[in-house]
Design a protein around this motif. Structure first.
Motif, PDB file in Angstrom:
ATOM      1  N   PRO A 104       0.740  -1.239  -0.378  1.00  0.00           N
ATOM      2  CA  PRO A 104      -0.188   0.373   0.118  1.00  0.00           C
ATOM      3  C   PRO A 104       0.960   1.490   0.077  1.00  0.00           C
ATOM      4  CG  PRO A 104      -0.937  -0.944   1.612  1.00  0.00           C
ATOM      5  CD  PRO A 104       0.832  -2.531   0.941  1.00  0.00           C
ATOM      6  N   GLU A 105      -0.023   2.308  -0.545  1.00  0.00           N
ATOM      7  CA  GLU A 105       1.333   3.498  -0.749  1.00  0.00           C
ATOM      8  C   GLU A 105       1.614   3.794   0.777  1.00  0.00           C
ATOM      9  OE1 GLU A 105       3.635   6.697  -2.383  1.00  0.00           O
ATOM     10  OE2 GLU A 105       2.443   4.947  -3.196  1.00  0.00           O
ATOM     11  N   THR A 106       0.595   4.081   1.594  1.00  0.00           N
ATOM     12  CA  THR A 106       1.206   4.609   3.141  1.00  0.00           C
ATOM     13  C   THR A 106       2.022   3.532   3.257  1.00  0.00           C
ATOM     14  OG1 THR A 106      -0.981   3.146   3.596  1.00  0.00           O
ATOM     15  CG2 THR A 106      -1.469   4.215   3.774  1.00  0.00           C
ATOM     16  N   GLU A 107       2.111   2.727   3.225  1.00  0.00           N
ATOM     17  CA  GLU A 107       3.997   2.572   3.747  1.00  0.00           C
ATOM     18  C   GLU A 107       5.143   2.135   3.337  1.00  0.00           C
ATOM     19  OE1 GLU A 107       4.351   0.006   6.406  1.00  0.00           O
ATOM     20  OE2 GLU A 107       2.045   0.753   6.633  1.00  0.00           O
ATOM     21  N   LYS A 108       5.092   3.640   2.295  1.00  0.00           N
ATOM     22  CA  LYS A 108       6.069   3.914   0.891  1.00  0.00           C
ATOM     23  C   LYS A 108       7.491   4.412   2.459  1.00  0.00           C
ATOM     24  CE  LYS A 108       7.351   7.046  -2.259  1.00  0.00           C
ATOM     25  NZ  LYS A 108       7.161   8.019  -3.059  1.00  0.00           N
ATOM     26  N   PHE A 109       6.929   4.716   3.204  1.00  0.00           N
ATOM     27  CA  PHE A 109       8.044   5.057   4.139  1.00  0.00           C
ATOM     28  C   PHE A 109       8.131   4.096   5.129  1.00  0.00           C
ATOM     29  CE2 PHE A 109       6.827   8.945   1.883  1.00  0.00           C
ATOM     30  CZ  PHE A 109       8.169   9.827   1.164  1.00  0.00           C
ATOM     31  N   GLY A 110       7.340   3.431   5.849  1.00  0.00           N
ATOM     32  CA  GLY A 110       7.248   2.416   6.415  1.00  0.00           C
ATOM     33  C   GLY A 110       7.887   1.429   6.002  1.00  0.00           C
ATOM     34  N   ILE A 111       7.481  -0.350   6.423  1.00  0.00           N
ATOM     35  CA  ILE A 111       7.870  -1.010   5.810  1.00  0.00           C
ATOM     36  C   ILE A 111       8.507  -2.105   4.791  1.00  0.00           C
ATOM     37  CG2 ILE A 111       5.904  -2.857   5.552  1.00  0.00           C
ATOM     38  CD1 ILE A 111       6.598  -4.712   7.921  1.00  0.00           C
ATOM     39  N   SER A 112       7.423  -0.679   3.694  1.00  0.00           N
ATOM     40  CA  SER A 112       8.187  -1.018   2.288  1.00  0.00           C
ATOM     41  C   SER A 112       9.832  -0.714   2.194  1.00  0.00           C
ATOM     42  CB  SER A 112       7.211  -0.516   1.463  1.00  0.00           C
ATOM     43  OG  SER A 112       8.302  -0.521   0.037  1.00  0.00           O
TER      44      SER A 112
END
Length: 116
Positions: A28-36
């Motif tokens: 998900p785009e919301t994970e761009k700066f997270g787990i991704s």
């Protein structure tokens, strides 16, 4: 001193990085700066630490960088499992990546045991 480009563990871990990048592209785009981002950085640190360790003059230093690379491998494993828990990756994708990673971990651990 070893030439990192000649090491199978470096070549395999380098080829593992695009697998991680490809799989995280569907997160998900919301994970761009997270787990991704975290998964990508940890996967890149594996061949990077192997290469950096090769530049060290002592076996002890080289062994330490291999240890750091192994730590990154376990970090990637944990993050892949969490990604599966969050339904970001399917079980078959997870198993494919974990099998590749397990092979790299075993090879690196065995290689590290010879650097004493």
């Amino acid at each position: 001193m070893h030439r990192f480009k000649d090491l199978e563990i470096w070549r395999l871990s380098r080829r593992f990085c695009p697998d991680v990048y490809n799989i995280t592209a569907s997160f998900p785009e919301t994970e761009k700066f997270g787990i991704s981002n975290q998964l990508r950085r940890a996967s890149v640190s594996i061949p990077s630490n192997i290469a950096e360790g090769c530049s060290r003059k002592s076996k002890k230093d080289f062994s330490r960088f291999l240890e750091i690379a192994i730590g990154s491998m376990y970090e990637v494993e944990t993050q892949l499992l969490i990604s599966n828990d969050l339904k970001f990756i399917h079980k078959n994708e997870l198993n494919y990546l974990l099998d590749k990673l397990d092979s790299i971990i075993k090879m690196t651990s065995k290689f590290k045991s010879t650097i004493k």
